[in-house]
Design a protein around this motif. Sequence first.
Motif, PDB file in Angstrom:
ATOM      1  N   ASN A  30      13.104   4.851  -2.843  1.00  0.00           N
ATOM      2  CA  ASN A  30      11.961   4.410  -3.693  1.00  0.00           C
ATOM      3  C   ASN A  30      11.727   5.164  -4.674  1.00  0.00           C
ATOM      4  N   SER A  68       5.789  -4.885  -6.551  1.00  0.00           N
ATOM      5  CA  SER A  68       4.710  -4.879  -7.542  1.00  0.00           C
ATOM      6  C   SER A  68       5.259  -5.392  -8.577  1.00  0.00           C
ATOM      7  N   LEU A  74       8.988  -0.675   3.024  1.00  0.00           N
ATOM      8  CA  LEU A  74       7.532   0.344   3.096  1.00  0.00           C
ATOM      9  C   LEU A  74       6.959  -0.238   4.671  1.00  0.00           C
TER      10      LEU A  74
HETATM   11  P1  ADP Z   1      11.462  -2.520  -2.175  1.00  0.00           P
HETATM   12  O1  ADP Z   1      11.463  -1.256  -2.674  1.00  0.00           O
HETATM   13  O2  ADP Z   1      12.677  -3.059  -1.375  1.00  0.00           O
HETATM   14  O3  ADP Z   1      11.245  -3.632  -3.128  1.00  0.00           O
HETATM   15  P2  ADP Z   1       9.429  -1.512  -0.675  1.00  0.00           P
HETATM   16  O4  ADP Z   1       8.815  -2.228   0.569  1.00  0.00           O
HETATM   17  O5  ADP Z   1      10.360  -0.267  -0.243  1.00  0.00           O
HETATM   18  O6  ADP Z   1      10.513  -2.601  -1.190  1.00  0.00           O
HETATM   19  O7  ADP Z   1       8.468  -1.543  -1.699  1.00  0.00           O
HETATM   20  C1  ADP Z   1       7.619  -2.289  -2.045  1.00  0.00           C
HETATM   21  C2  ADP Z   1       7.380  -2.614  -3.328  1.00  0.00           C
HETATM   22  O8  ADP Z   1       6.447  -1.273  -3.710  1.00  0.00           O
HETATM   23  C3  ADP Z   1       8.439  -2.108  -4.475  1.00  0.00           C
HETATM   24  O9  ADP Z   1       8.856  -3.468  -4.700  1.00  0.00           O
HETATM   25  C4  ADP Z   1       7.469  -1.484  -5.491  1.00  0.00           C
HETATM   26  O10 ADP Z   1       7.130  -2.470  -6.098  1.00  0.00           O
HETATM   27  C5  ADP Z   1       6.455  -0.739  -4.830  1.00  0.00           C
HETATM   28  N1  ADP Z   1       6.960   0.734  -4.507  1.00  0.00           N
HETATM   29  C6  ADP Z   1       7.313   1.364  -3.529  1.00  0.00           C
HETATM   30  N2  ADP Z   1       7.549   2.645  -3.851  1.00  0.00           N
HETATM   31  C7  ADP Z   1       7.256   2.926  -5.140  1.00  0.00           C
HETATM   32  C8  ADP Z   1       7.166   4.088  -5.855  1.00  0.00           C
HETATM   33  N3  ADP Z   1       7.564   5.305  -5.348  1.00  0.00           N
HETATM   34  N4  ADP Z   1       7.103   3.859  -7.323  1.00  0.00           N
HETATM   35  C9  ADP Z   1       6.504   2.937  -7.628  1.00  0.00           C
HETATM   36  N5  ADP Z   1       6.610   1.625  -6.733  1.00  0.00           N
HETATM   37  C10 ADP Z   1       6.946   1.607  -5.704  1.00  0.00           C
END
Ligand code: ADP
Length: 699
Positions: free
Chosen positions: A579, A627, A642
């Motif tokens: 991420n 997001s 996550l």
């Molecule tokens: P994915 O990365 O597959 O979309 P995740 O569950 O890992 O799903 O993350 C969910 C959402 O959280 C992401 O789509 C992103 O919008 C936000 N996100 C997670 N980690 C970060 C990060 N390090 N920086 C910015 N946004 C993040």
Amino acid sequence: MRGTRITAPIAAGLAAAALALSVHSLRTAPDAALVAQAWPATAVLTAMLLLFPARHRRISVGVVALIVIAACLVAGRGLLFTSGFALANAIEVLVVLRWLRAFETDRPQLRTSEDYRRWLIGVFTASSLAATIIAITTGLTGGDALWRPFVWVTLTHLGAMVVALPLVMSRPRHRIRVSPAEVASHLVLILLVGLACVRADRSEPVAFLMLPLLMWAAARFSPRWASLELLTVALGMSLLDNLQLGPFGDVTRESSLLEMMASSQAFVAIAAITPVAFSVAPGHLYDSRRRIREHEVQLGQLLDSASGTAFIATDLEGLITWFSPGAEQLLGYTGQEVVGRITPMSFHEYRELQSRADQLGVAAGYGVVTHRVAQGTDQDTQDWTYLHMDGSRLTVSVSVTAVRDDDGRPQSFLSVVRDVTDRRAAEQALVFALDKERETNQRMLELDRAKGEFVSTVSHELRTPLTSIIGYTELLADDLSENLTEVQCQLVERIDRNGERLLELVEDLLHLARVEDGSLRLVRARTDLCGAVRAGTEEVRADALKGGITLRVSTPGEPVLLDGDSDYLTRLVLNLVDNAVKFSSTGGSVEVRLEVLGDVAELRVIDTGMGIPVAEQPRVFQRFFRSSLSTEYATQGSGLGLHIVRSIAEAHEGRVDFQSTPGLGSTFVFVVPLSGWRSGVGDQASAPQPADSQQQKSF
Ligand code: ADP
């Protein structure tokens, strides 16, 4: 001055009268050893003090002593006698006033039987105390047979006080209507007995005929009238005595106790004590009745004003004795139509009554409603169906209580009835709605389970063909690439990349399905977190390089051991670092830092990427969350990473937190306890463990 009911001239007049009466009584004493003929002075002085305000009374007792001293000196009595006599009178007055609570209240009361008891004890104690002091003084001045002055002084003082004090005390009001004929016949009889006393021979006890007449006055006329009549009779008897007339014998120093008891003073004392009791009783009764009436009126008003509640009183048979306005409103009947005519059975639905009667094993009558209370329960509250006069049905809550006699036997019943039709209907609607919701929830759960099973099955089915697609694509790209044109190579690479993404998604979905149905199990063993960090980071290093992002990793120089599942821990690190790289742009940096802080290991993944909008941060760990920024920049992802990270962290008794500032970057922190093994030089991290040291934990 508040409480003052006496003016200075009146006080002076009373004091002068007391002085004159004292001198006269001392001078006309039948014998010096008996002290005085009568002692009205004590009554005049005590009554006078009762007319003073309470706070002046204590000091005014001195005036009593001074008047007595003056009278004794004028009457020519010796110094020792004078001092003893003054002391006796002063103490007597003090004792009476204390018993009448005259130092606390301006107007002592003689209204209740308790007041009467205090008054009687007060005058008896005070006069016998005075008599004791005077008898001792008489003994000191040479008198013999000291019981005579004691008895005589007691009688004279007592007689004077019981006649005078009720005149100045607060008495109950008397509202008995007496006819003029009754008053006239009473006065005629008093006069006749009075004349008979004047003409009576000393051996004829005609004076005692006066007693029933005085009691008549006390019982039927006002207390004030009775007291004045008594005063008149007492003065008349004393006058007859002075004139050597009337039915009472002389008292001398030789008189026996019986002769003393047949004197006018004894008569006055007895004649006063009984009628005062007679006047207190009806007055007390009147006061109580008035108070009860007031309470009745207040209670009636209160109950009448409670229009939302119905009060229905019945006798033991159930006949209605009271039907409040609230009951009229509730049931449509008027009080006149029901009181003394019907029982509440007329409001009941017979079938309901019959079924409760069967349950209780009693006949279907009013006894069903009052059964429990009649058995001794204080209050019994039940819902009933009542029929309104217009035929409509009401659901009512009826609380029944019994009015009991002193032995606890019910004398009548009171029902407090509230209309709960709407409330019960609402409660039923609520129960119905809750049942529906429970049913819906159940169905949702089943749907969820079915969906989970579907996702799991589909993912499984997808994984096998996908793996072979990726395998063949890799074969094409690696071993057969020289047979392909450049464009074909690019296409193969794209197929491979998308195949990998699809496989990741399938893996995530499978993982999610396992988390949710509880079938995912940790294979726990001694694991070095440094290894998991390195493995997870290595998987994304190539992507970081390609994206122009600096990736820094720092771990402690020695193994960080914990009891965990190395595959899942690697996956946790991979998801976080992936991420961080994915949401950073070219030129950015990602720092991965593992530290041991006491009993816990802390992994920080810090990036300088796009961050997460503040309003969306609470939803970050929810499944499928993405997001608005990541959607806007079309960053790929499933929104499951996550959620999986958190489930792995919690399965290791750890937690994941984060801080993020949009435009500046995010920091994700994984903290996990290091229970079990501490890091140590020479530890073989992730060394193969004996089979029994491995444990499985589902999450
Ligand atoms: P994915 O990365 O597959 O979309 P995740 O569950 O890992 O799903 O993350 C969910 C959402 O959280 C992401 O789509 C992103 O919008 C936000 N996100 C997670 N980690 C970060 C990060 N390090 N920086 C910015 N946004 C993040």
